[in-house]
Design a protein around this motif. Structure first.
Motif, PDB file in Angstrom:
ATOM      1  N   ARG A  24     -71.919 -25.083 -62.836  1.00  0.00           N
ATOM      2  CA  ARG A  24     -72.164 -23.752 -62.284  1.00  0.00           C
ATOM      3  C   ARG A  24     -71.108 -22.786 -62.781  1.00  0.00           C
ATOM      4  O   ARG A  24     -70.083 -23.194 -63.320  1.00  0.00           O
ATOM      5  N   ASP A  26     -69.405 -18.700 -61.559  1.00  0.00           N
ATOM      6  CA  ASP A  26     -69.361 -17.614 -60.581  1.00  0.00           C
ATOM      7  C   ASP A  26     -69.188 -16.277 -61.289  1.00  0.00           C
ATOM      8  O   ASP A  26     -68.393 -16.160 -62.221  1.00  0.00           O
ATOM      9  N   VAL A  59     -69.992 -12.786 -54.482  1.00  0.00           N
ATOM     10  CA  VAL A  59     -70.002 -13.578 -55.709  1.00  0.00           C
ATOM     11  C   VAL A  59     -71.405 -14.126 -55.918  1.00  0.00           C
ATOM     12  O   VAL A  59     -72.043 -14.615 -54.985  1.00  0.00           O
ATOM     13  N   ARG A  61     -73.242 -17.061 -57.516  1.00  0.00           N
ATOM     14  CA  ARG A  61     -73.001 -18.398 -58.059  1.00  0.00           C
ATOM     15  C   ARG A  61     -74.279 -18.863 -58.755  1.00  0.00           C
ATOM     16  O   ARG A  61     -75.330 -18.962 -58.136  1.00  0.00           O
TER      17      ARG A  61
END
Length: 132
Positions: A24, A26, A59, A61
């Protein structure tokens, strides 16, 4: 410190994360980046995304997607329209990315859509980026 091109920053974070096979990445959230993430999910380039309420801005993600043999689904991602040189195209001039194998993300008067959706809607707009 303000950023001059937040969309290019998002694309660079995605490109860098896929190159090192991260699960992942961010990105500072914004409405435009959220719309781009929706298109990436809809077209199958990412697994999913979620918004985290961290800090003043939040954020975004983004969970990246890989094939069974570990190759990233995103082979290339490129910013087209930049703050110093905006790129606008009419519906007849919308690009076909990699002969239809990729997707161009277009900001139109009807919202942020893919090049194919813009053709069906009959609208042109600003070519934000290309993904293949």
């Amino acid at each position: 410190m303000s950023m001059t091109d937040p969309i290019a920053d998002m694309l660079t974070r995605l490109r860098n994360a896929t190159m090192v096979r991260h699960d992942r990445t961010d990105v500072p959230a914004s409405k435009m980046k959220l719309e781009i993430a929706k298109i990436l999910k809809q077209e199958g380039y990412i697994r999913t995304f979620k918004i985290l309420e961290e800090g003043a801005q939040g954020v975004l993600r983004i969970y990246l997607k890989y094939s069974n043999d570990g190759e990233p689904v995103i082979h290339g991602i490129q910013r087209v329209s930049k703050p110093g040189l905006r790129v606008y195209r009419g519906v007849e001039e919308l690009p076909k990315v990699r002969n239809g194998l990729g997707v161009a993300v277009v900001s139109t008067s009807r919202g942020v859509v893919t090049d194919d959706q813009a053709r069906r809607l009959g609208v042109g707009g600003e070519i934000l980026c290309e993904i293949w």
